[in-house]
Scaffold this motif. Structure first.
Motif, PDB file in Angstrom:
ATOM      1  N   GLY B   2      22.155  19.347  51.481  1.00  0.00           N
ATOM      2  CA  GLY B   2      22.822  18.571  50.431  1.00  0.00           C
ATOM      3  C   GLY B   2      23.449  19.491  49.418  1.00  0.00           C
ATOM      4  N   LEU B   3      22.710  20.591  49.091  1.00  0.00           N
ATOM      5  CA  LEU B   3      23.240  21.545  48.113  1.00  0.00           C
ATOM      6  C   LEU B   3      24.520  22.173  48.639  1.00  0.00           C
ATOM      7  CD1 LEU B   3      22.770  23.088  45.491  1.00  0.00           C
ATOM      8  CD2 LEU B   3      21.589  24.811  46.810  1.00  0.00           C
ATOM      9  N   GLY B   4      24.520  22.544  49.929  1.00  0.00           N
ATOM     10  CA  GLY B   4      25.714  23.160  50.501  1.00  0.00           C
ATOM     11  C   GLY B   4      26.906  22.233  50.418  1.00  0.00           C
ATOM     12  N   PHE B   5      26.664  20.963  50.766  1.00  0.00           N
ATOM     13  CA  PHE B   5      27.766  19.999  50.706  1.00  0.00           C
ATOM     14  C   PHE B   5      28.320  19.871  49.300  1.00  0.00           C
ATOM     15  CE2 PHE B   5      29.049  18.314  54.451  1.00  0.00           C
ATOM     16  CZ  PHE B   5      28.040  17.854  55.279  1.00  0.00           C
ATOM     17  N   THR B   6      27.413  19.744  48.270  1.00  0.00           N
ATOM     18  CA  THR B   6      27.892  19.568  46.884  1.00  0.00           C
ATOM     19  C   THR B   6      28.687  20.771  46.449  1.00  0.00           C
ATOM     20  OG1 THR B   6      25.503  19.522  46.585  1.00  0.00           O
ATOM     21  CG2 THR B   6      26.789  18.061  45.204  1.00  0.00           C
ATOM     22  N   ILE B   7      28.150  21.967  46.760  1.00  0.00           N
ATOM     23  CA  ILE B   7      28.868  23.166  46.314  1.00  0.00           C
ATOM     24  C   ILE B   7      30.220  23.257  47.011  1.00  0.00           C
ATOM     25  CG2 ILE B   7      28.810  25.661  46.373  1.00  0.00           C
ATOM     26  CD1 ILE B   7      26.100  25.654  45.474  1.00  0.00           C
ATOM     27  N   GLY B   8      30.250  22.899  48.309  1.00  0.00           N
ATOM     28  CA  GLY B   8      31.535  22.917  49.001  1.00  0.00           C
ATOM     29  C   GLY B   8      32.520  21.941  48.380  1.00  0.00           C
ATOM     30  N   PHE B   9      32.004  20.744  48.036  1.00  0.00           N
ATOM     31  CA  PHE B   9      32.860  19.731  47.409  1.00  0.00           C
ATOM     32  C   PHE B   9      33.413  20.244  46.081  1.00  0.00           C
ATOM     33  CE2 PHE B   9      34.590  15.720  47.182  1.00  0.00           C
ATOM     34  CZ  PHE B   9      34.283  15.068  46.010  1.00  0.00           C
ATOM     35  N   ILE B  10      32.512  20.855  45.266  1.00  0.00           N
ATOM     36  CA  ILE B  10      32.956  21.393  43.972  1.00  0.00           C
ATOM     37  C   ILE B  10      33.999  22.478  44.188  1.00  0.00           C
ATOM     38  CG2 ILE B  10      32.188  22.675  41.933  1.00  0.00           C
ATOM     39  CD1 ILE B  10      29.531  21.276  42.168  1.00  0.00           C
ATOM     40  N   GLY B  11      33.775  23.343  45.201  1.00  0.00           N
ATOM     41  CA  GLY B  11      34.739  24.410  45.479  1.00  0.00           C
ATOM     42  C   GLY B  11      36.108  23.851  45.813  1.00  0.00           C
ATOM     43  N   VAL B  12      36.106  22.776  46.666  1.00  0.00           N
ATOM     44  CA  VAL B  12      37.397  22.178  47.045  1.00  0.00           C
ATOM     45  C   VAL B  12      38.083  21.576  45.816  1.00  0.00           C
ATOM     46  CG1 VAL B  12      38.421  20.299  48.366  1.00  0.00           C
ATOM     47  CG2 VAL B  12      36.777  21.799  49.427  1.00  0.00           C
ATOM     48  N   LEU B  13      37.283  20.925  44.935  1.00  0.00           N
ATOM     49  CA  LEU B  13      37.868  20.347  43.719  1.00  0.00           C
ATOM     50  C   LEU B  13      38.491  21.425  42.846  1.00  0.00           C
ATOM     51  CD1 LEU B  13      35.329  17.647  42.510  1.00  0.00           C
ATOM     52  CD2 LEU B  13      37.579  17.308  43.465  1.00  0.00           C
ATOM     53  N   ALA B  18      43.198  24.250  40.620  1.00  0.00           N
ATOM     54  CA  ALA B  18      44.016  25.463  40.471  1.00  0.00           C
ATOM     55  C   ALA B  18      45.431  25.223  40.971  1.00  0.00           C
ATOM     56  CB  ALA B  18      43.378  26.630  41.232  1.00  0.00           C
ATOM     57  N   ALA B  19      45.537  24.510  42.147  1.00  0.00           N
ATOM     58  CA  ALA B  19      46.879  24.223  42.678  1.00  0.00           C
ATOM     59  C   ALA B  19      47.668  23.367  41.692  1.00  0.00           C
ATOM     60  CB  ALA B  19      46.734  23.499  44.021  1.00  0.00           C
ATOM     61  N   TYR B  20      47.008  22.336  41.130  1.00  0.00           N
ATOM     62  CA  TYR B  20      47.685  21.442  40.178  1.00  0.00           C
ATOM     63  C   TYR B  20      48.151  22.222  38.961  1.00  0.00           C
ATOM     64  CZ  TYR B  20      48.444  17.393  37.200  1.00  0.00           C
ATOM     65  OH  TYR B  20      49.004  16.470  36.376  1.00  0.00           O
ATOM     66  N   SER B  21      47.269  23.138  38.451  1.00  0.00           N
ATOM     67  CA  SER B  21      47.654  23.923  37.271  1.00  0.00           C
ATOM     68  C   SER B  21      48.866  24.785  37.569  1.00  0.00           C
ATOM     69  CB  SER B  21      46.518  24.846  36.817  1.00  0.00           C
ATOM     70  OG  SER B  21      45.313  24.198  36.883  1.00  0.00           O
ATOM     71  N   THR B  22      48.872  25.390  38.804  1.00  0.00           N
ATOM     72  CA  THR B  22      50.018  26.241  39.135  1.00  0.00           C
ATOM     73  C   THR B  22      51.311  25.431  39.169  1.00  0.00           C
ATOM     74  OG1 THR B  22      48.486  27.384  40.587  1.00  0.00           O
ATOM     75  CG2 THR B  22      50.758  28.060  40.699  1.00  0.00           C
ATOM     76  N   ILE B  23      51.230  24.208  39.744  1.00  0.00           N
ATOM     77  CA  ILE B  23      52.450  23.383  39.824  1.00  0.00           C
ATOM     78  C   ILE B  23      52.928  23.023  38.423  1.00  0.00           C
ATOM     79  CG2 ILE B  23      53.333  21.170  40.591  1.00  0.00           C
ATOM     80  CD1 ILE B  23      51.451  21.362  42.966  1.00  0.00           C
ATOM     81  N   VAL B  44      44.211  32.360  38.486  1.00  0.00           N
ATOM     82  CA  VAL B  44      43.802  33.251  39.590  1.00  0.00           C
ATOM     83  C   VAL B  44      42.288  33.360  39.636  1.00  0.00           C
ATOM     84  CG1 VAL B  44      43.936  35.599  40.457  1.00  0.00           C
ATOM     85  CG2 VAL B  44      45.964  34.527  39.524  1.00  0.00           C
ATOM     86  N   ILE B  45      41.670  33.453  38.439  1.00  0.00           N
ATOM     87  CA  ILE B  45      40.200  33.519  38.405  1.00  0.00           C
ATOM     88  C   ILE B  45      39.608  32.240  38.979  1.00  0.00           C
ATOM     89  CG2 ILE B  45      38.210  33.648  36.876  1.00  0.00           C
ATOM     90  CD1 ILE B  45      39.829  35.354  35.019  1.00  0.00           C
ATOM     91  N   GLU B  46      40.226  31.094  38.590  1.00  0.00           N
ATOM     92  CA  GLU B  46      39.741  29.816  39.089  1.00  0.00           C
ATOM     93  C   GLU B  46      39.870  29.751  40.614  1.00  0.00           C
ATOM     94  OE1 GLU B  46      41.847  26.683  37.282  1.00  0.00           O
ATOM     95  OE2 GLU B  46      40.444  25.135  37.933  1.00  0.00           O
ATOM     96  N   LEU B  47      40.975  30.320  41.134  1.00  0.00           N
ATOM     97  CA  LEU B  47      41.202  30.327  42.572  1.00  0.00           C
ATOM     98  C   LEU B  47      40.138  31.135  43.301  1.00  0.00           C
ATOM     99  CD1 LEU B  47      43.602  29.042  44.035  1.00  0.00           C
ATOM    100  CD2 LEU B  47      44.647  31.275  44.128  1.00  0.00           C
ATOM    101  N   THR B  48      39.824  32.335  42.785  1.00  0.00           N
ATOM    102  CA  THR B  48      38.800  33.176  43.429  1.00  0.00           C
ATOM    103  C   THR B  48      37.452  32.483  43.408  1.00  0.00           C
ATOM    104  OG1 THR B  48      39.738  34.709  41.807  1.00  0.00           O
ATOM    105  CG2 THR B  48      38.606  35.661  43.673  1.00  0.00           C
ATOM    106  N   LEU B  49      37.144  31.832  42.267  1.00  0.00           N
ATOM    107  CA  LEU B  49      35.857  31.132  42.173  1.00  0.00           C
ATOM    108  C   LEU B  49      35.762  30.026  43.223  1.00  0.00           C
ATOM    109  CD1 LEU B  49      33.261  30.788  40.542  1.00  0.00           C
ATOM    110  CD2 LEU B  49      34.454  29.101  39.154  1.00  0.00           C
ATOM    111  N   GLY B  50      36.882  29.253  43.351  1.00  0.00           N
ATOM    112  CA  GLY B  50      36.898  28.195  44.364  1.00  0.00           C
ATOM    113  C   GLY B  50      36.704  28.750  45.758  1.00  0.00           C
ATOM    114  N   LEU B  51      37.374  29.907  46.034  1.00  0.00           N
ATOM    115  CA  LEU B  51      37.252  30.535  47.347  1.00  0.00           C
ATOM    116  C   LEU B  51      35.816  30.937  47.624  1.00  0.00           C
ATOM    117  CD1 LEU B  51      38.583  31.912  49.833  1.00  0.00           C
ATOM    118  CD2 LEU B  51      38.791  33.947  48.440  1.00  0.00           C
ATOM    119  N   LEU B  52      35.169  31.544  46.625  1.00  0.00           N
ATOM    120  CA  LEU B  52      33.785  31.990  46.847  1.00  0.00           C
ATOM    121  C   LEU B  52      32.870  30.809  47.123  1.00  0.00           C
ATOM    122  CD1 LEU B  52      33.479  34.721  44.103  1.00  0.00           C
ATOM    123  CD2 LEU B  52      33.399  35.035  46.543  1.00  0.00           C
TER     124      LEU B  52
END
Lengths: 302, 106
Positions: B2-13, B18-23, B44-52
């Motif tokens: 469950g933790l993995g799923f939540t963290i993955g969901f947060i990462g995708v969000l 980040a994409a919305y901010s860039t646009i 860019v920092i937000e992007l790296t965090l999402g990637l991790l």
């Protein structure tokens, strides 16, 4: 192919079931899947499930598979009355089934009435001339009666029709090896390796047969197959390492008068010798001096 | 799991944010007619965090990784299956009968 994880799982389940802690059905299914021959345990635990009506009803449609498995195990353990009862129960349920007919013929075989079993198999084959398992049972019956040449004949006829059955090729190779007809055994092992090239045990058996045949070409090919066994097992197969050392010294003896080409032959042998010494030091250090003297005599005699 | 799923969901969000901010940044630059050289540093920092976060979730959610080497300790072949189609019943085990007093009861 039984891998290490499957074998340890099987052993754990066996210990668990033997000490009275449930899991008998999983054990029986694993035995069926891995095709291992554990007839006494299967008989004991299968019979305990079948005699308990609650557990039996929990199985649902699988109980008939269990009947078949217990019948064969009973035949293997010579408890022929149990086998008879199981077969009768199956026949009552499936009255027009060829599979049950096969089981009944196997029961006749186990009792030792060879002619009746032969008649039963022939009549089953008339209805269904391409039934692989019945052909194989005929071979097994010939083997059980001691008629090895008859078994070879039947098996050859079977393999002319069903050339892709690697189990049958393996059986034929083992029969030929037991009769010391090594050239034919080598041919059968080649077929088996063609069918399953990633199983190192077949490479090892083929190399053994070639080394036994002797002659320069055969020993060179044997060396190649020992090397492929080492490749497939990651260098952990002691027999293949010994095989390399013996093959190299045999080749050196056979080419003694001719041109001396050492090249990578001696390098392979020294590597194999080093790997053997390391293995022995780890697992059987008190046998290490015997090993070193044996290896030295091999390199000296070449 | 469950933790993995939540963290993955947060990462995708976070990635979507980040994409919305860039646009948004790009539309702002179009209004002021400047060139778009790169996203602002914080995006860019937000992007790296999402990637991790997404990488961590992707490694943890599927479960235990199995070894693929054929000669590893779990996968190595220990024994061949006994050729049960050719099994014979008059072997030497006939002399040692199994102590089977039970019969099929019904």
């Amino acid at each position: 192919m039984v891998t290490k994880t499957e074998e340890s799982e099987l052993k754990n389940l066996e210990i668990q079931v033997d000490n009275g802690g449930g899991g008998a059905w999983e054990y029986l299914s694993l035995v069926r899947k891995l095709k291992v021959r554990r007839s006494d345990k299967v008989l004991k635990h299968g019979l305990s499930i079948l005699n308990d009506s609650k557990l039996r009803s929990k199985l649902g449609a699988d109980e008939w598979t269990l009947y078949e498995q217990v019948a064969v195990a009973a035949m293997d353990c010579q408890c022929l009355d149990v086998a008879q009862d199981c077969t009768k129960a199956l026949r009552k349920r499936f009255s027009e089934s060829k599979r049950v007919g096969r089981l009944e013929a196997m029961l006749l075989e186990a009792k030792g009435s060879w002619e009746k079993a032969e008649k039963a198999y022939s009549s089953l084959l008339e209805d269904n001339p391409l039934d692989q398992i019945i052909h194989k049972r005929r071979v097994a019956m010939a083997k059980a009666q001691g008629n090895i040449s008859g078994a070879i004949e039947w098996l050859n006829k079977y393999l002319e029709i069903f050339m892709a059955d690697h189990d049958a090729w393996r059986e034929l190779a083992e029969i030929y090896s037991s009769l010391q007809m090594y050239k034919q055994a080598a041919f059968c092992y080649e077929e088996v390796i063609l069918a399953q090239p990633t199983v190192p045990l077949y490479h090892l058996a083929y190399a053994d047969v070639l080394y036994t045949l002797g002659g320069l070409e055969n020993v060179q090919t044997a060396k190649k197959y020992y090397a492929s066994t080492i490749d497939l097992t990651g260098g952990k197969n002691t027999r293949a390492l010994f095989g390399i050392c013996l093959c190299t010294s045999a080749i050196a003896q056979l080419t003694k008068g001719k041109n001396k080409e050492d090249k990578e032959g001696s390098q392979l042998q020294s590597l194999a010798a080093k790997a053997l010494e390391r293995d022995y030091k780890q697992r059987a250090p008190d046998k290490l001096p015997q090993l070193t003297t044996a290896l030295k005599s091999l390199t000296l005699s070449s | 799991m469950g933790l993995g799923f939540t963290i993955g969901f947060i990462g995708v969000l976070i990635l979507f944010h980040a994409a919305y901010s860039t646009i948004q940044y790009r539309t702002l630059l179009k209004i002021t007619e400047e060139e778009f050289s790169g996203s602002p540093l914080i995006v860019v920092i937000e992007l790296t965090l999402g990637l991790l976060l997404c990488t961590w979730a992707a490694l943890n959610v599927p479960g235990k990784f199995l070894c693929i080497l054929p000669d590893s300790d779990e996968n190595r072949i220990v024994s061949l299956p006994g050729n049960l189609d050719f099994m014979i019943f008059n072997h030497r085990g006939k002399i040692f009968p199994v102590e089977m007093n039970e019969r099929l009861r019904h």
